[in-house]
Scaffold this active site. Structure first.
Site, PDB file in Angstrom:
ATOM      1  N   ASN A  10       0.838  -1.207   0.000  1.00 45.27           N
ATOM      2  CA  ASN A  10       0.000   0.000   0.000  1.00 45.27           C
ATOM      3  C   ASN A  10       0.860   1.239   0.000  1.00 45.27           C
ATOM      4  O   ASN A  10       1.960   1.225   0.546  1.00 45.27           O
ATOM      5  CB  ASN A  10      -0.852   0.094   1.287  1.00 45.27           C
ATOM      6  N   GLY A  38       1.805  -1.198   3.672  1.00 47.67           N
ATOM      7  CA  GLY A  38       1.155  -2.472   3.335  1.00 47.67           C
ATOM      8  C   GLY A  38       1.778  -3.536   4.222  1.00 47.67           C
ATOM      9  O   GLY A  38       3.007  -3.619   4.316  1.00 47.67           O
ATOM     10  N   LYS A  39       0.929  -4.334   4.867  1.00 47.19           N
ATOM     11  CA  LYS A  39       1.471  -5.285   5.856  1.00 47.19           C
ATOM     12  C   LYS A  39       2.482  -6.256   5.233  1.00 47.19           C
ATOM     13  O   LYS A  39       3.520  -6.547   5.823  1.00 47.19           O
ATOM     14  CB  LYS A  39       0.331  -6.043   6.526  1.00 47.19           C
ATOM     15  N   GLU A 138      -4.639  -8.988   3.954  1.00 44.79           N
ATOM     16  CA  GLU A 138      -4.983  -7.813   3.137  1.00 44.79           C
ATOM     17  C   GLU A 138      -5.109  -8.158   1.655  1.00 44.79           C
ATOM     18  O   GLU A 138      -5.279  -7.276   0.834  1.00 44.79           O
ATOM     19  CB  GLU A 138      -3.947  -6.691   3.341  1.00 44.79           C
ATOM     20  N   GLY A 220       1.350  -5.038  22.480  1.00 46.32           N
ATOM     21  CA  GLY A 220       1.831  -3.656  22.510  1.00 46.32           C
ATOM     22  C   GLY A 220       2.946  -3.503  23.518  1.00 46.32           C
ATOM     23  O   GLY A 220       3.818  -4.374  23.642  1.00 46.32           O
ATOM     24  N   ARG A 222       3.049  -3.960  26.527  1.00 47.74           N
ATOM     25  CA  ARG A 222       3.114  -5.020  27.553  1.00 47.74           C
ATOM     26  C   ARG A 222       4.021  -6.179  27.141  1.00 47.74           C
ATOM     27  O   ARG A 222       4.422  -6.971  27.973  1.00 47.74           O
ATOM     28  CB  ARG A 222       1.711  -5.595  27.806  1.00 47.74           C
ATOM     29  N   ALA A 247       3.076  -0.446  11.894  1.00 49.16           N
ATOM     30  CA  ALA A 247       3.990  -1.511  11.438  1.00 49.16           C
ATOM     31  C   ALA A 247       4.732  -2.231  12.572  1.00 49.16           C
ATOM     32  O   ALA A 247       5.582  -3.084  12.302  1.00 49.16           O
ATOM     33  CB  ALA A 247       5.016  -1.001  10.411  1.00 49.16           C
ATOM     34  N   ALA A 248       4.401  -1.927  13.826  1.00 46.23           N
ATOM     35  CA  ALA A 248       5.070  -2.622  14.939  1.00 46.23           C
ATOM     36  C   ALA A 248       4.759  -4.125  14.888  1.00 46.23           C
ATOM     37  O   ALA A 248       5.649  -4.962  15.098  1.00 46.23           O
ATOM     38  CB  ALA A 248       4.650  -2.027  16.270  1.00 46.23           C
ATOM     39  N   GLY A 249       3.509  -4.457  14.592  1.00 49.42           N
ATOM     40  CA  GLY A 249       3.123  -5.879  14.493  1.00 49.42           C
ATOM     41  C   GLY A 249       3.836  -6.552  13.326  1.00 49.42           C
ATOM     42  O   GLY A 249       4.256  -7.709  13.424  1.00 49.42           O
ATOM     43  N   ASP A 250       3.973  -5.820  12.222  1.00 49.24           N
ATOM     44  CA  ASP A 250       4.676  -6.379  11.051  1.00 49.24           C
ATOM     45  C   ASP A 250       6.133  -6.654  11.412  1.00 49.24           C
ATOM     46  O   ASP A 250       6.700  -7.691  11.052  1.00 49.24           O
ATOM     47  CB  ASP A 250       4.640  -5.382   9.878  1.00 49.24           C
ATOM     48  N   SER A 289      10.308   3.185   9.445  1.00 51.56           N
ATOM     49  CA  SER A 289      10.652   3.024  10.862  1.00 51.56           C
ATOM     50  C   SER A 289      11.276   1.653  11.179  1.00 51.56           C
ATOM     51  O   SER A 289      11.674   1.407  12.307  1.00 51.56           O
ATOM     52  CB  SER A 289       9.395   3.205  11.711  1.00 51.56           C
TER      53      SER A 289
HETATM   54  O1  RIB Z   1       0.565  -2.670   9.550  1.00 52.49           O
HETATM   55  C1  RIB Z   1       0.675  -1.371   9.063  1.00 52.49           C
HETATM   56  C2  RIB Z   1       0.163  -1.295   7.660  1.00 52.49           C
HETATM   57  O2  RIB Z   1      -1.226  -1.557   7.653  1.00 52.49           O
HETATM   58  C3  RIB Z   1       0.297   0.047   6.992  1.00 52.49           C
HETATM   59  O3  RIB Z   1       1.537   0.219   6.361  1.00 52.49           O
HETATM   60  C4  RIB Z   1      -0.906   0.103   6.074  1.00 52.49           C
HETATM   61  O4  RIB Z   1      -0.569   0.123   4.723  1.00 52.49           O
HETATM   62  C5  RIB Z   1      -1.752  -1.115   6.420  1.00 52.49           C
HETATM   63  O5  RIB Z   1      -1.587  -2.136   5.530  1.00 52.49           O
END
Ligand code: RIB
Length: 305
Positions: A10, A38-39, A138, A220, A222, A247-250, A289
């Site tokens: 994305n 984008g994830k 997604e 998060g 925690r 994007a922390a989860g990614d 980031s």
């Molecule tokens: O996880 C973050 C992402 O979620 C963003 O970069 C956004 O594009 C969505 O896909």
């Protein structure tokens, strides 16, 4: 170590806001920028920066945003041969981030909806040879399900980051090696409340009972929770100054995958993944980031165990 990511790309439209807007409210943003996201693409960039050899499978539109997203992956050393150009505009996301790093994300899938299993099948050899295949939600669910089934046949391990969350068919769970939801996604997947520790344990157990190999719940600041057939535990997070949680989860999913592919013991892998996620929160933007391997190692060296 070859890792294949099948998923979304994305262009992110990032709005820094004083607080997250509520229903019916018009709010002035403090700043605005467009950045690659984008994830799927975030995860592949995080993997590359951590030292993995990566292939991205996905789709972008035949437009400037699509070209720019592909170029930025190339700049990070990602193999983009798996990205096709389709006659649908590139996917976009509208992201609002408040003063303490909380966000809301609105995604329009666009070209991501053009990822079908026929396209993925072209990369059978790469999937067969990969240590792991990572997917998110997604791209169309049907494509994700077919891809997981194919990986299972090929005996390639599957990591599913179930975001944005939606109910999954029961028969797919035994074919998922690792599932990485956050608390909200865990609750949507299981239909169970998953806020308190005992609720998280019960909800994760229900997924293990359905056949998932290992469930990692990101919590998060925690930290995280993990469960497999051998046991479960909560792992404390790192204290950082939050700027933007996008994007922390990614980053966490990518960090955990790299650590496992390098045969780190699971607790060390979770600590490594936690550090990758924590560092991501200290900067704004999604791919912008994501930390490099050296930063993660320095950060971990600076922590008292
Ligand atoms: O996880 C973050 C992402 O979620 C963003 O970069 C956004 O594009 C969505 O896909």
């Amino acid at each position: 170590m070859k890792i294949v990511v099948i998923g979304s790309l994305n262009m992110d439209f990032n709005f820094k806001v004083p607080y997250l807007p509520t229903k019916g409210e018009t709010l002035k943003a403090v700043s605005f920028k467009t950045t690659p996201g984008g994830k799927g693409a975030n995860q592949v960039v995080a993997l590359a920066r951590l030292g993995a050899d990566v292939l991205m499978i996905g789709a972008v539109g035949r437009d400037d945003m699509g070209k720019s997203l592909k170029q930025s992956l190339l700049n990070d050393g990602v193999d983009i041969n798996g990205i096709k150009d389709v006659d649908i505009p590139t996917g976009i996301a509208f992201i609002t981030v408040d003063g303490v790093g909380n966000n809301t994300i609105l995604v329009f899938p666009g070209a991501n909806d053009g990822v079908d299993f026929e396209w993925i099948y072209n990369f059978s050899e790469e999937i067969k040879d990969a240590s792991y295949v990572i997917l998110q939600l997604e791209i169309p669910l049907k494509t994700v399900i077919n891809a997981i089934e194919f990986c299972y046949k090929m005996k390639t391990k599957v990591i599913l980051n179930p975001a944005p969350a939606q109910k999954l068919p029961e028969e797919i769970y035994p074919k998922i090696d690792i599932l990485t939801p956050n608390e909200t996604e865990l609750s949507i997947l299981t239909g169970m409340q998953a806020t308190r520790d005992d609720e998280i344990i019960k909800a994760a157990q229900s997924l293990i009972n359905k056949g998932v190999g290992r469930v990692i719940v990101t919590l998060g600041e925690r930290g995280c929770f993990y469960m497999d057939e051998e046991g479960h535990d909560f792992i404390e997070g790192f204290k950082v100054n939050p700027v933007d949680s996008t994007a922390a989860g990614d980053a966490f999913t990518a960090g955990f995958t790299v650590a496992l592919a390098e045969c780190m013991p699971v607790k060390d892998a979770l600590r490594f993944a936690g550090a990758v996620g924590a560092l991501t929160v200290t900067k704004s933007g999604a791919q912008e980031s994501l930390p490099f391997r050296q930063e993660v190692e320095e950060f971990l060296r600076g922590q008292v165990k």
